[in-house]
Design an enzyme around this catalytic site. Structure first.
Site, mmCIF file in Angstrom:
data_model
loop_
_atom_site.group_PDB
_atom_site.id
_atom_site.type_symbol
_atom_site.label_atom_id
_atom_site.label_comp_id
_atom_site.label_asym_id
_atom_site.label_seq_id
_atom_site.Cartn_x
_atom_site.Cartn_y
_atom_site.Cartn_z
ATOM 1 N N ASP A 34 0.826 -1.228 0.000
ATOM 2 C CA ASP A 34 0.000 0.000 0.000
ATOM 3 C C ASP A 34 0.848 1.260 0.000
ATOM 4 O O ASP A 34 0.578 2.198 -0.742
ATOM 5 C CB ASP A 34 -1.065 -0.005 1.121
ATOM 6 C CG ASP A 34 -0.526 -0.160 2.522
ATOM 7 O OD1 ASP A 34 0.706 -0.349 2.687
ATOM 8 O OD2 ASP A 34 -1.326 -0.087 3.477
ATOM 9 N N ASP A 85 -5.502 -1.058 5.662
ATOM 10 C CA ASP A 85 -6.327 -1.504 6.790
ATOM 11 C C ASP A 85 -7.620 -0.691 6.880
ATOM 12 O O ASP A 85 -8.708 -1.237 7.078
ATOM 13 C CB ASP A 85 -5.576 -1.345 8.116
ATOM 14 C CG ASP A 85 -4.322 -2.192 8.183
ATOM 15 O OD1 ASP A 85 -4.129 -3.050 7.300
ATOM 16 O OD2 ASP A 85 -3.532 -1.981 9.126
ATOM 17 N N SER A 110 -6.812 -1.430 15.257
ATOM 18 C CA SER A 110 -6.648 0.029 15.254
ATOM 19 C C SER A 110 -7.500 0.651 14.145
ATOM 20 O O SER A 110 -8.193 1.644 14.377
ATOM 21 C CB SER A 110 -5.170 0.423 15.104
ATOM 22 O OG SER A 110 -4.619 -0.062 13.901
ATOM 23 N N ALA A 152 -2.909 -8.306 16.986
ATOM 24 C CA ALA A 152 -2.828 -9.642 16.388
ATOM 25 C C ALA A 152 -2.714 -9.573 14.868
ATOM 26 O O ALA A 152 -2.853 -10.567 14.174
ATOM 27 C CB ALA A 152 -4.051 -10.467 16.780
ATOM 28 N N SER A 175 -13.393 2.524 26.855
ATOM 29 C CA SER A 175 -13.342 1.255 26.132
ATOM 30 C C SER A 175 -13.453 0.103 27.102
ATOM 31 O O SER A 175 -12.807 0.114 28.154
ATOM 32 C CB SER A 175 -12.025 1.129 25.367
ATOM 33 O OG SER A 175 -11.881 -0.203 24.902
ATOM 34 N N SER A 190 -5.924 -5.687 12.599
ATOM 35 C CA SER A 190 -6.327 -4.284 12.417
ATOM 36 C C SER A 190 -7.388 -3.785 13.372
ATOM 37 O O SER A 190 -8.360 -3.138 12.962
ATOM 38 C CB SER A 190 -6.805 -4.048 10.981
ATOM 39 O OG SER A 190 -5.766 -3.504 10.265
#
Ligand code: ADP
Ligand code: MG
Length: 377
Positions: A31, A167, A123, A118, A62, A121
């Protein structure tokens, strides 16, 4: 989500949004070279309940983040002020403001089934959930790809991670039952049918549960290496180098850059090959492409690790059609394409191999392509 939100913030949310994690079938580290990729969204999803505020405060909670409520002032968001997980959602709000959108504060509650760190994605899922929620609540009218760019800007400019846009595009733009063929330079994407179950196949994700520390600095170094190589070759990006030009390019480059360039060029070709197989409905033909992609990441790009290699080797020995590490590298997850009647034995073989090697038990699950980010309430 609504009940948790009420407990935390003492009021009803205005709505609930969802954004998925992803696995990339092929096209790794392409990318940021203006190239091609082929991710799918996975059923693991980040949920986000949001209520607009009129006082310019941004409050973040969260279910996965330890620590108290994060309380920020939208007007004074600048890179560096948030160093916890809050940098991802706050970064989206910052990026929208930077782009000149008229947005304000909000209360946000996050709960996710995407495992963090992991290589799936989490994030981008978090960023995209926030971007989609803000787009709806503040009526920004931005398209899904535009929101993916906002999410990437948050990660690059606010959280300080120099990632490409794959992502975020996957989380924002994927649809159920398809893989997302991305052409990064053209800012174009296309949905390609991908339904392995319909052909008696399974796509397994095997989370090695390791994350080797070298990852962070190495990503920036690899990216810089690719950019240096492109400059040396007089190209805008490595995307512009055709496979037939590799030998000549190799003679023009310092030895340490040659394998990097070879990975990017062959990887872009693998994406094209994979897409033509999927268009023709030949999912099993993806197998050797995945395995070749793994060898390229292991031997040329050098971002695999012992745990990921063990999964790939064990899976292939157990009859997988193909397997590769997915994500940024140095741990994270491996994807395996396998006929459904071999999947259980393969899973047992990988678990056994990890036990024998003294590694922590991996997490294994099958995935099928899930929908991208959307409002659900
Ligand atoms: P990946 O995106 O592969 O999961 P990253 O290191 O890019 O790994 O992002 C993981 C980080 O994202 C976590 O350390 C955390 O800061 C943030 N994050 C992701 N999901 C959540 C969540 N549900 N709650 C809090 N923080 C999260
Ligand atoms: Mg990430």
């Amino acid at each position: 989500m609504k009940e948790a939100f009420r407990r935390i913030f003492g009021a009803d949310p205005d709505g609930v949004w969802a954004a998925p994690g992803r696995v990339n079938l092929i096209g790794e580290h392409t990318d940021y070279n203006d190239g091609f990729a082929l991710p799918i969204a996975i059923p693991h999803t980040t949920l986000l309940a949001v209520r607009r505020r009129r006082d310019g405060r941004l409050r973040l909670h969260s279910a996965q983040g330890d620590g108290p409520l994060i309380d920020l002032d939208v007007a004074s968001l600048v890179p560096g002020v948030v160093t916890t997980w809050g940098a991802y959602p706050a970064g989206v709000v910052w990026a929208l403001r930077e782009a000149g959108h008229r947005i304000g504060g909000a209360d946000l509650h996050v709960d996710s089934t995407v495992p963090t760190g992991a290589g799936l994605s989490s994030s981008a899922a978090l960023e995209c959930a926030v971007a989609f929620a803000y787009n709806d609540l503040f009526e920004l009218g931005l398209s899904a790809p535009a929101l993916a760019l906002v999410a990437q800007r948050a990660e690059n400019g606010f959280a300080g991670v120099p990632c490409g846009v794959m992502d975020q595009m996957a989380s924002a733009c994927c649809t159920a039952g398809t893989a997302l063929h991305l052409d990064i330079r053209a800012a174009a994407h296309e949905h390609v049918p991908f339904a392995p179950e319909a052909q008696g196949l399974r796509l397994l994700v095997i989370d090695t549960r390791v994350k080797h520390d070298l990852g962070d600095g190495a990503y920036a170094a690899l990216r810089a290496g690719c950019e240096r190589a492109a400059r040396r070759l007089g190209l805008a990006a490595l995307r512009d180098l055709a496979p037939a030009e590799l030998p000549r390019a190799g003679r023009m480059l310092p030895a340490d850059l040659v394998p990097l360039v070879r990975h990017i060029v062959t990887e872009n070709a693998r994406v094209a090959e994979a897409v033509s197989h999927l268009r023709a409905g030949r999912i099993a033909a993806l197998g050797p492409i995945l395995t070749a992609g793994h060898a390229s990441l292991r031997d040329d790009y050098r971002i695999s690790c012992a745990e990921s290699d063990l999964v790939v080797d064990t899976a292939l020995d157990a009859g997988a059609l193909g397997a590769r590490m997915t994500g940024g590298g140095f741990g994270g997850s491996v994807i395996v394409l396998v006929e459904e009647d071999r999947a259980d034995a393969l899973a047992a073989a990988v678990t056994g191999a990890f036990r024998s090697a003294g590694y922590r038990a991996p997490h294994l699950f099958a995935v099928s392509p899930a929908p991208g980010a959307r409002r659900i309430e």
